[in-house]
Structures are given as structure tokens and as C-alpha cells.
Motif scaffolding. Structure first.
Motif, PDB file in Angstrom:
ATOM      1  N   PRO A 246       0.833  -1.213   0.000  1.00 45.18           N
ATOM      2  CA  PRO A 246       0.000   0.000   0.000  1.00 45.18           C
ATOM      3  C   PRO A 246       0.860   1.252   0.000  1.00 45.18           C
ATOM      4  O   PRO A 246       2.068   1.200   0.255  1.00 45.18           O
ATOM      5  CB  PRO A 246      -0.806  -0.121   1.304  1.00 45.18           C
ATOM      6  N   LYS A 247       0.253   2.378  -0.279  1.00 49.86           N
ATOM      7  CA  LYS A 247       0.969   3.646  -0.226  1.00 49.86           C
ATOM      8  C   LYS A 247       1.558   3.828   1.165  1.00 49.86           C
ATOM      9  O   LYS A 247       0.932   3.471   2.154  1.00 49.86           O
ATOM     10  CB  LYS A 247       0.011   4.799  -0.541  1.00 49.86           C
ATOM     11  N   ARG A 251       1.115  -1.727   6.359  1.00 46.77           N
ATOM     12  CA  ARG A 251      -0.145  -2.453   6.514  1.00 46.77           C
ATOM     13  C   ARG A 251      -1.025  -1.693   7.504  1.00 46.77           C
ATOM     14  O   ARG A 251      -0.537  -0.962   8.357  1.00 46.77           O
ATOM     15  CB  ARG A 251       0.104  -3.859   7.049  1.00 46.77           C
ATOM     16  N   ARG A 252      -2.325  -1.902   7.382  1.00 45.53           N
ATOM     17  CA  ARG A 252      -3.220  -1.285   8.364  1.00 45.53           C
ATOM     18  C   ARG A 252      -4.495  -2.122   8.465  1.00 45.53           C
ATOM     19  O   ARG A 252      -4.853  -2.851   7.534  1.00 45.53           O
ATOM     20  CB  ARG A 252      -3.571   0.148   7.970  1.00 45.53           C
ATOM     21  N   SER A 253      -5.148  -2.006   9.605  1.00 49.06           N
ATOM     22  CA  SER A 253      -6.405  -2.701   9.848  1.00 49.06           C
ATOM     23  C   SER A 253      -7.539  -1.694   9.777  1.00 49.06           C
ATOM     24  O   SER A 253      -7.481  -0.633  10.404  1.00 49.06           O
ATOM     25  CB  SER A 253      -6.371  -3.371  11.224  1.00 49.06           C
ATOM     26  N   ILE A 330      -8.014   7.940  14.430  1.00 48.51           N
ATOM     27  CA  ILE A 330      -8.771   6.825  13.866  1.00 48.51           C
ATOM     28  C   ILE A 330      -8.905   7.004  12.354  1.00 48.51           C
ATOM     29  O   ILE A 330      -8.715   6.065  11.579  1.00 48.51           O
ATOM     30  CB  ILE A 330     -10.168   6.712  14.515  1.00 48.51           C
ATOM     31  N   VAL A 331      -9.236   8.211  11.925  1.00 44.82           N
ATOM     32  CA  VAL A 331      -9.383   8.477  10.493  1.00 44.82           C
ATOM     33  C   VAL A 331      -8.038   8.310   9.784  1.00 44.82           C
ATOM     34  O   VAL A 331      -7.964   7.763   8.679  1.00 44.82           O
ATOM     35  CB  VAL A 331      -9.945   9.896  10.254  1.00 44.82           C
ATOM     36  N   GLY A 336      -4.939   5.278   6.048  1.00 42.06           N
ATOM     37  CA  GLY A 336      -3.547   4.955   5.760  1.00 42.06           C
ATOM     38  C   GLY A 336      -2.706   6.163   5.459  1.00 42.06           C
ATOM     39  O   GLY A 336      -1.730   6.086   4.705  1.00 42.06           O
ATOM     40  N   HIS A 337      -3.050   7.309   6.069  1.00 42.76           N
ATOM     41  CA  HIS A 337      -2.236   8.513   5.893  1.00 42.76           C
ATOM     42  C   HIS A 337      -0.935   8.371   6.670  1.00 42.76           C
ATOM     43  O   HIS A 337      -0.885   7.726   7.712  1.00 42.76           O
ATOM     44  CB  HIS A 337      -2.992   9.749   6.382  1.00 42.76           C
TER      45      HIS A 337
END
Length: 374
Positions: A246-247, A251-253, A330-331, A336-337
Motif C-alpha cells: 500500500p501507499k 499495513r493497516r487494519s 482513527i481516520v 492509511g495517511h
């Protein structure tokens, strides 16, 4: 250090200057020095003042570690840009392809034959001003950035003493105004997409980028915990699919609303764990251009808003999350910022204004009974 020789005169046996065989021929003054690698270097000047100034510059560079060989900047921009592109193996293919396009379309037509050392700050400023008459401010900034990166690489590789693209005045970039759909509008758009409506709902309630959604595999969805693990991305580059991380390479959930999880549960029946969650009608990766042409654009024409495109569902996801009470961290994680600052730059105006709430709490604390006053 640097020495200065008079090539028209030498000291005679009697200590007096006498003419050499080169008297009156060519430049009179010769600056000689050894570079950090021990190689003998020299450069000729017609005026002694110019030779002395150059010798001072060479000595300063040798002493300070900022020495640049006189011929280092003679390589042309065309050659250097090609070397720079070859060195960008660390960037994503989409970024590399975009940079190559900018070089081909905007950089080389102006700078290809220029030697690096001949590019001045004023020249770059003039070029940027010309670009501003043809391109949007955001596009000008992107084109200038590529040139600046190439020249900065020249500085790091001792081809240039400084980057002539630094400090150039760029046109002011006005952030685009995002459009956000309401829950009702998302539902209407999903209904208009018929069998493909789940794609719309998924993007609007998770905030995944298209490439992340297209690369998502079944085993990365945990329906019990209502989580999506974003670990891959697929992008179309010049008609070719390129797989990667990903950018920002992290990784992220991402959480799933219960109703989306239930719809996904039905959608994933009989799908293999390694299979893609969303696929093209004939199988394989779901490409955004094909999806728009076959489904999405027709649905937008039917229910609006005019010109709405799939990436705006990501903005919608941010808006709906903030309206539901999500804080900036959270946002940030959801989208994924790279930082919360990036999230605030794009969506800060959507967060509720809590200034009065804070003031009221302080007021209540001070005015409460039995509060000691000093």
C-alpha cells in the motif's frame, strides 16, 4: 591549495621577470590545484583578479568539503535525468511512470541540451513562469518538483554546488474542494450499480484506495472481528498490472460496519482464501477504468452527483467516519495517511468545532461550588 602561475613571465637568473615563449598568447594566468582524489587540475584566466577569485573558491571548497570538480557539471540534463530515473528503483512504479512522463513532456523539451552547471536559478524561475501560463498551479508544482529532485541528486553526487531550483516562486496551489456523499446518496449510488453495488458500499465505508480494494484477498477479511487487513495494492501502469505494498508501505487494519460485513459474508461464499474479493466479470483484477465504463459512470449519470468518480468514495468514507464521531487518529489509520497532519490538512474542516465546549468546561470548573480561588 591552489597556486597561480603567470604564463607570460618567469623569473630570470637575475631575479627580474622575463618574457616566456607564451608571451601574448592565450590566457595569461593559470590556477593549479589537486582535487580530493589527488588529481592535478588547472584552469586558465585572462585577468589576474579572476584567477585569484577562482583560486579562493577552490581553496574554500577543499577546506570545507564542498569542492566541486570544474568538469562535474558538464553532463547534460538529458544524460543526468536518465541516470536519475535509473536510480529510482526504490519508488513505486506509478510514481516512476509519472516522473518519467513529466521528464519526457516538460523537462527535456526545455533542458535536455543544457549542462547542469549552466542551469541558473533565474532560468528555472523563467521556465516555471512559462509553465504557469499552460498548466494548473498543482501541475506546475509537480513538474518543478521533478526538476528539483534531479538537480538535488546532482548536488548529492558532487555535480553541483547548489540546487538552482530551490527557492523558486511557484504559483499558489488551491486545495481542491472535496465532495462527500451522505448515507442516502451512497445507498442510491450502490443501488444504481446493481450487482456491483457492494464495491460502492465497501469503498464508501472503509476508505480503501481503489488499488487496495482490487488487490484485497479473501483471507485478509475477518468477518467475526469485522476487520480488513490492507497489505497489498495493485495498479495499472501503461496497461500493465503492477503489484506492491500500500501507499507509504504500511499495513493497516480497517473496521467494517456490521451491515457491510454481512453483505461481504454472502459475497464471499465459495470463494477461495487466496482469491480476490472483488473481480472483473470474467475473473481477474477489477480495473477502475473498466468498472467506470461498464457500471459506475452510468450509475452516476442516473443518480449523481455529476462527474463523481470512485476516488471520491474515499473522501466520503472520511466524512462519514468523522460525522460518526471518529477522532483524527482513527481516520488517519483508516485511510492509511502517513501522519495525522495529512489527515487534518485534507479533512480538518469536517471535525466539529469544540472550542465553545472546551471553554464551557473550564467555565464550569471555575464556577463550581467549593472551588478554591486564589
Amino acid at each position: 591549495m591552489a597556486d597561480i602561475d603567470d604564463r607570460w613571465h618567469r623569473t630570470g637568473p637575475d631575479g627580474k621577470p622575463e618574457r616566456t615563449d607564451r608571451y601574448g598568447i592565450g590566457a595569461r594566468w593559470l590556477v593549479r590545484w589537486r582535487d580530493p582524489d589527488g588529481r592535478q587540475r588547472k584552469k586558465s584566466f585572462r585577468r589576474k583578479a579572476d584567477a585569484e577569485q577562482y583560486a579562493t573558491t577552490i581553496e574554500h571548497g577543499l577546506l570545507s568539503g564542498t569542492y566541486i570538480a570544474p568538469d562535474a557539471g558538464k553532463i547534460t540534463m538529458g544524460e543526468w535525468a536518465a541516470k536519475w530515473l535509473d536510480a529510482q528503483a526504490h519508488v513505486k512504479p506509478t510514481t516512476l511512470n509519472r516522473s518519467a512522463g513529466i521528464i519526457r513532456t516538460h523537462v527535456l523539451p526545455r533542458w535536455e541540451k543544457f549542462r547542469l552547471a549552466d542551469i541558473s536559478h533565474a532560468d528555472v524561475q523563467s521556465w516555471v513562469s512559462d509553465l504557469s501560463r499552460e498548466l494548473s498551479p498543482a501541475s506546475v508544482a509537480k513538474v518543478h518538483r521533478v526538476l528539483s529532485l534531479i538537480l538535488a541528486w546532482g548536488v548529492r553526487n558532487d555535480r553541483l554546488a547548489k540546487n538552482p531550483a530551490e527557492g523558486v516562486n511557484l504559483p499558489r496551489v488551491v486545495a481542491p474542494e472535496h465532495r462527500y456523499l451522505s448515507h442516502r446518496q451512497v445507498a442510491d449510488l450502490a443501488d444504481a450499480c446493481a450487482l456491483d453495488g457492494l464495491v460502492v458500499l465497501f469503498l464508501a465505508y472503509t476508505g480503501l484506495r481503489w488499488g487496495e480494494m482490487a488487490a484485497l484477498r479473501v483471507h485478509r477479511i475477518d468477518l467475526d472481528r469485522r476487520r480488513v487487513l490492507v497489505a497489498e495494492s495493485v495498479t495499472e501502469v501503461s496497461g500493465r498490472l503492477v503489484w506492491g505494498t500500500p501507499k507509504n508501505h504500511e499495513r493497516r487494519s480497517v473496521p467494517l460496519p456490521r451491515f457491510v460485513a454481512e453483505l461481504l459474508g454472502k459475497h464471499l461464499v465459495d470463494k477461495a482464501a487466496e482469491g480476490l474479493v472483488f473481480t472483473a466479470p470474467q475473473g481477474g483484477v477489477l480495473r477502475v477504468r473498466n468498472f467506470r465504463r461498464a457500471v459506475f459512470d452510468r450509475a452516476v449519470a442516473e443518480v449523481g452527483p455529476v462527474g463523481f468518480h470512485p476516488h471520491e468514495l474515499r473522501h466520503t468514507a472520511a466524512s462519514l467516519a468523522i460525522a460518526s464521531g471518529a477522532d483524527v487518529k482513527i481516520v488517519q489509520q483508516m485511510l492509511g495517511h502517513k501522519s495525522a497532519t495529512m489527515t487534518l490538512d485534507q479533512y480538518g474542516h469536517l471535525f466539529p468545532d469544540r472550542l465553545n465546549e472546551i471553554a464551557d468546561r473550564m467555565d464550569a470548573a471555575v464556577c463550581a461550588p467549593n472551588v478554591p480561588r486564589t
